[in-house]
Design an enzyme around this catalytic site. Sequence first.
Site, mmCIF file in Angstrom:
data_model
loop_
_atom_site.group_PDB
_atom_site.id
_atom_site.type_symbol
_atom_site.label_atom_id
_atom_site.label_comp_id
_atom_site.label_asym_id
_atom_site.label_seq_id
_atom_site.Cartn_x
_atom_site.Cartn_y
_atom_site.Cartn_z
ATOM 1 N N ASN A 1 -6.894 5.574 -1.742
ATOM 2 C CA ASN A 1 -5.761 5.431 -1.616
ATOM 3 C C ASN A 1 -6.125 3.970 -2.408
ATOM 4 O O ASN A 1 -6.969 2.867 -2.331
ATOM 5 C CB ASN A 1 -5.940 4.915 -0.528
ATOM 6 N N LYS B 1 -9.487 1.459 -1.953
ATOM 7 C CA LYS B 1 -9.587 1.387 -0.533
ATOM 8 C C LYS B 1 -10.639 2.339 -0.271
ATOM 9 O O LYS B 1 -11.117 3.073 0.025
ATOM 10 C CB LYS B 1 -8.452 1.611 0.550
ATOM 11 N N GLU C 1 -6.315 8.615 7.534
ATOM 12 C CA GLU C 1 -6.512 8.454 6.162
ATOM 13 C C GLU C 1 -7.965 9.098 5.446
ATOM 14 O O GLU C 1 -8.548 9.290 4.659
ATOM 15 C CB GLU C 1 -6.981 6.957 6.423
ATOM 16 N N CYS D 1 -4.977 -3.214 2.393
ATOM 17 C CA CYS D 1 -4.889 -2.992 4.437
ATOM 18 C C CYS D 1 -5.817 -3.131 4.785
ATOM 19 O O CYS D 1 -6.175 -4.227 5.219
ATOM 20 C CB CYS D 1 -4.181 -1.535 4.578
ATOM 21 N N GLU E 1 0.909 -1.293 0.114
ATOM 22 C CA GLU E 1 -0.195 -0.028 -0.049
ATOM 23 C C GLU E 1 0.660 1.415 -0.031
ATOM 24 O O GLU E 1 1.925 1.629 0.779
ATOM 25 C CB GLU E 1 -0.527 0.243 1.341
ATOM 26 N N ASN F 1 0.116 -1.333 4.978
ATOM 27 C CA ASN F 1 0.866 0.088 6.276
ATOM 28 C C ASN F 1 0.789 0.110 7.547
ATOM 29 O O ASN F 1 -0.591 0.295 7.561
ATOM 30 C CB ASN F 1 1.121 1.042 5.629
HETATM 31 N N1 CDV Z 1 -3.290 1.199 6.594
HETATM 32 C C1 CDV Z 1 -3.812 0.620 7.026
HETATM 33 O O1 CDV Z 1 -4.570 0.507 6.867
HETATM 34 N N2 CDV Z 1 -3.398 0.725 8.486
HETATM 35 C C2 CDV Z 1 -4.675 -0.216 9.258
HETATM 36 C C3 CDV Z 1 -4.166 0.535 10.946
HETATM 37 C C4 CDV Z 1 -3.889 1.750 10.819
HETATM 38 C C5 CDV Z 1 -4.523 -0.695 11.869
HETATM 39 C C6 CDV Z 1 -4.599 -1.885 9.360
HETATM 40 O O2 CDV Z 1 -5.317 -1.630 9.111
HETATM 41 O O3 CDV Z 1 -3.353 -2.967 10.007
#
Ligand code: CDV
Length: 319
Positions: free
Chosen positions: A107, A124, A143, A173, A47, A198
Amino acid sequence: MTRRLVLAAAQLGPIQKAEGRDVAVGRMVRLMETAARRGAEVVVFPELALTTFFPRWYEEDLSRADHWYEHALPSNETAPLWEAAKKHGIGFHLGYAEKTPDGHRYNTAVYVHPSGETVLKYRKVHLPGHSEYDPVRKVQHLEKRYFEPGDLGFPVVRAPVGENKVNLGILICNDRRWPEAWRVLGLQQVELVMCGYNTPSLNAENRGFEAHHLRVAHSHLAIQAGCYQNSCFAAGVAKAGTEDGHELFGHSIIVNPQGEIMAQATSWDDELIIADCDLGMCELGRKTIFDFARHRRVEHYTRIVEQTGSVAPPEWTPK
Ligand code: CDV
């Protein structure tokens, strides 16, 4: 005939705020070259792979954050990725911040065919964090400030990858933690889910506390369950290590439709993991325990789409 796919997950070590796209792109090109040398047909990057995880930095004025976004792909700075893909005949998945010509911010991730054509684009849907500066948090997770929720749904496309056609889907993510997202992909017979992430080692929302080892376990649990319950492979690919002083936990994995981890990154840096995937494995679940057409009972699932938050159940008391 066996359908096989040699899949590479290219974990990236940290990218510091001061580093330009040229640094990240140079590292990705090297990983892509290695992946191709090792026989991979597709390489999955994380990501927001081109920059530091910038939602940890607050900007009052959104336009001052414009430099974090891609306004067109490929650009001069990202073109070496497209050139390397073409040269080595390898497809790639890339996560990046997208700003559209009409000013929307997402994203986003794309899967790019070696020819340079974009095969699949996803924005996303599940955006974690908050939209305003939070003075209580040691690290911001903005975000919800920097992105709108994706507007493309969860598309799956069948496309040539290496020697075979593969049903491809993307999650980004936090999406990996939501079974609804996986199921929408599963309902389109997805065979490979590409998911960059991330994820900080500390849960800043809970003043940093959440048992460290469970942060990784929950990430793996979500991906393994998603693969098993939807009979697909996945590459869960991290940005890892200490970025701008804040640790991201890495632990990238490739998972098969039985929910088994086939390969796992062990460093907190740039690292390639590769698995030889027998796509025929997707059929077992789909024809037996997760034969959706035979076993799903959608008449009982209405809450899933009609209700967002949970509600307290009626209370039973003894007569
Ligand atoms: N980049 C993300 O979506 N990170 C989230 C963190 C903040 C919990 C994740 O679900 O990994």
